[in-house]
Design a protein around this motif. Structure first.
Motif, PDB file in Angstrom:
ATOM      1  N   THR A   1       3.046   9.659  10.440  1.00  0.00           N
ATOM      2  CA  THR A   1       2.396   8.393  10.116  1.00  0.00           C
ATOM      3  C   THR A   1       3.065   7.221  10.830  1.00  0.00           C
ATOM      4  O   THR A   1       4.278   7.035  10.746  1.00  0.00           O
TER       5      THR A   1
ATOM      6  N   PRO B   1       0.825  -1.219   0.000  1.00  0.00           N
ATOM      7  CA  PRO B   1       0.000   0.000   0.000  1.00  0.00           C
ATOM      8  C   PRO B   1       0.853   1.261   0.000  1.00  0.00           C
ATOM      9  O   PRO B   1       1.966   1.282   0.533  1.00  0.00           O
ATOM     10  N   ILE B   2       0.330   2.316  -0.611  1.00  0.00           N
ATOM     11  CA  ILE B   2       1.022   3.602  -0.710  1.00  0.00           C
ATOM     12  C   ILE B   2       0.205   4.665   0.012  1.00  0.00           C
ATOM     13  O   ILE B   2      -0.993   4.807  -0.239  1.00  0.00           O
ATOM     14  N   GLN B   3       0.839   5.386   0.914  1.00  0.00           N
ATOM     15  CA  GLN B   3       0.197   6.518   1.575  1.00  0.00           C
ATOM     16  C   GLN B   3       0.886   7.804   1.113  1.00  0.00           C
ATOM     17  O   GLN B   3       2.112   7.929   1.224  1.00  0.00           O
ATOM     18  N   ILE B   4       0.119   8.721   0.584  1.00  0.00           N
ATOM     19  CA  ILE B   4       0.666  10.012   0.165  1.00  0.00           C
ATOM     20  C   ILE B   4       0.567  10.980   1.341  1.00  0.00           C
ATOM     21  O   ILE B   4      -0.515  11.214   1.878  1.00  0.00           O
ATOM     22  N   ILE B   5       1.705  11.505   1.753  1.00  0.00           N
ATOM     23  CA  ILE B   5       1.776  12.340   2.957  1.00  0.00           C
ATOM     24  C   ILE B   5       1.616  13.819   2.592  1.00  0.00           C
ATOM     25  O   ILE B   5       2.269  14.320   1.676  1.00  0.00           O
TER      26      ILE B   5
ATOM     27  N   LEU C   1       5.461   5.261   2.150  1.00  0.00           N
ATOM     28  CA  LEU C   1       5.070   6.635   2.432  1.00  0.00           C
ATOM     29  C   LEU C   1       5.662   7.520   1.345  1.00  0.00           C
ATOM     30  O   LEU C   1       6.889   7.569   1.172  1.00  0.00           O
ATOM     31  N   GLN C   2       4.810   8.217   0.610  1.00  0.00           N
ATOM     32  CA  GLN C   2       5.271   9.079  -0.474  1.00  0.00           C
ATOM     33  C   GLN C   2       5.212  10.538  -0.034  1.00  0.00           C
ATOM     34  O   GLN C   2       4.139  11.089   0.204  1.00  0.00           O
ATOM     35  N   TYR C   3       6.385  11.155   0.070  1.00  0.00           N
ATOM     36  CA  TYR C   3       6.472  12.550   0.478  1.00  0.00           C
ATOM     37  C   TYR C   3       6.573  13.504  -0.706  1.00  0.00           C
ATOM     38  O   TYR C   3       6.387  14.705  -0.552  1.00  0.00           O
TER      39      TYR C   3
ATOM     40  N   THR D   1       4.650  -0.798   4.176  1.00  0.00           N
ATOM     41  CA  THR D   1       3.848   0.315   3.675  1.00  0.00           C
ATOM     42  C   THR D   1       4.784   1.359   3.084  1.00  0.00           C
ATOM     43  O   THR D   1       5.852   1.615   3.632  1.00  0.00           O
TER      44      THR D   1
ATOM     45  N   GLU E   1       1.399  17.590   8.099  1.00  0.00           N
ATOM     46  CA  GLU E   1       2.273  16.923   9.062  1.00  0.00           C
ATOM     47  C   GLU E   1       3.151  17.930   9.791  1.00  0.00           C
ATOM     48  O   GLU E   1       3.319  17.861  11.018  1.00  0.00           O
TER      49      GLU E   1
END
Length: 374
Positions: free
Chosen positions: A32, A15-19, A42-44, A40, A24
């Motif tokens: 996160t 899974p990809i979470q776009i931050i 995390l895309q910054y 997982t 933040e």
């Protein structure tokens, strides 16, 4: 030597979470947290999308969490593409004898792939005792037909240093001391593609962990000239120098400082968890020290570049990734973090997670600079 074979290797979509950086940074959302049992991403930055690709996936290759507390998958993480093999050093293992000192083992992992899509179908894991000379091995790098290992050394004088381990013959000492003084506990090593120079870090972790003699040298970085046999100090002023890697053009050297954590496990949040960048001058000097990045979580341990100059480091939240300018663009989140990792074939990455070994499939075209021909 017992070999463990694993063929239960399902491929799982990561899974990809776009931050949202603004949210933040302003505290509107919490930093996160990662799941406890899976990976997982995390895309910054949108830049990271080109690295992870549209459909990243991962596979848990090996795990000892159900039958052992031993951290077999810790450091080195050297991939030999010709043989499709992976070599990994453990963290400290308690000796099964009456010895008061812990031990470290080397894991050799032979990979069998599906010929159609390249996924791993079988992995064969053999635990090896280090050969004579390579006492308490830690970091390593591809070298000739084998591996250049960092031997941290033991309690006796004259142990430790840089050793070459060919695949089919006994190990050979390369650089085992500094004008009569032992290195503290050599940690990580790289080799210049330009002139073959061997660069390595030497922190005091072995002494702090109770298996090494009191240090006779500061925590510093060395270069060994394979042609002349000269070993020079090239960088000082570190708390605990750890991982190191070149940029693809070898004009920049990155060195991590893990002073945040001591060998006894204690932490000082005011100390470095930092990656420093240096200009490489004339192939054998370092100038222009500057802060490149500070780890998002934990400390930056093993470090590598891809062929585009992006910088990756094993940290407390997994593998953190920065663009060449030092901006954090993403995290390959691993529960429990990662000490080291390496690139493999066809945009894959192997990640050491102490009791777990993971494979991550990234976007097409992602290649580690160590494995490139340039």
């Amino acid at each position: 030597m017992t070999t463990v074979t694993n063929t239960d290797l399902p491929v799982v979509t990561t899974p990809i979470q776009i931050i949202d950086r603004h949210a933040e940074s302003s505290g509107k959302i919490k930093t996160t947290a990662l799941p406890k049992d899976t990976l997982t991403i995390l895309q910054y930055s949108p830049q990271f999308a080109g690295i992870i690709g549209p459909e990243p996936n991962h596979t848990l290759l090996l795990s000892t969490t159900n039958n052992s507390n031993n951290p077999f998958f810790h450091e080195a993480c050297v991939y030999l593409p010709t043989h499709d093999e992976l070599y990994i050093t453990s963290n400290l293992l308690q000796s099964s004898t009456s010895s008061t000192y812990p031990t470290i083992l080397i894991s050799r992992l032979k990979i069998t792939r599906n010929s159609e899509h390249g996924n791993i179908e079988k992995i064969e894991w053999a635990k090896l005792r280090p050969p004579p000379g390579i006492e308490m091995p830690n970091g390593g790098v591809n070298y000739r037909d084998g591996i250049l290992f960092c031997a941290q050394g033991g309690p006796s004088q004259g142990s430790g240093g840089i050793w070459y381990m060919p695949r089919s013959s006994p190990p050979v000492p390369v650089c085992t001391g500094w004008y009569g003084r032992d290195f503290s506990s050599v940690n990580d090593v790289i080799v210049s593609k330009g002139d073959g120079g061997i660069w390595f870090t030497d922190p005091c972790y072995g002494y702090e962990q109770g298996f090494r003699r009191r240090p006779e040298l500061p925590n510093q970085v060395y270069r060994f000239d394979i042609k002349t046999g000269e070993c020079r100090v090239v960088a000082t002023e570190f708390d605990r120098p750890n991982g190191l890697c070149f940029s693809p053009d070898e004009k920049t050297l990155y060195i991590t400082d893990t002073g945040f954590i001591h060998g006894d496990g204690s932490k000082d949040f005011t100390r470095p968890a930092t990656i420093y960048a240096y200009d490489v001058v004339n192939g054998n000097e370092l100038k222009g020290r500057r802060t490149f990045a500070f780890a998002r979580m934990g400390v930056p341990d093993g470090i590598k570049c891809d062929t585009q100059g992006n910088v990756y480091s094993g940290c407390g939240d997994g593998v953190e990734v920065w663009n060449p300018e030092g901006g954090l663009i993403g995290v390959i989140g691993v529960p429990g973090g990662a000490a080291n990792f390496c690139f493999g074939r066809n945009s894959e990455m192997f990640i050491c997670n102490e009791q777990r070994l993971w494979r991550v499939k990234l976007g097409d075209g992602v290649l580690g600079a160590l494995l490139s021909d340039g």
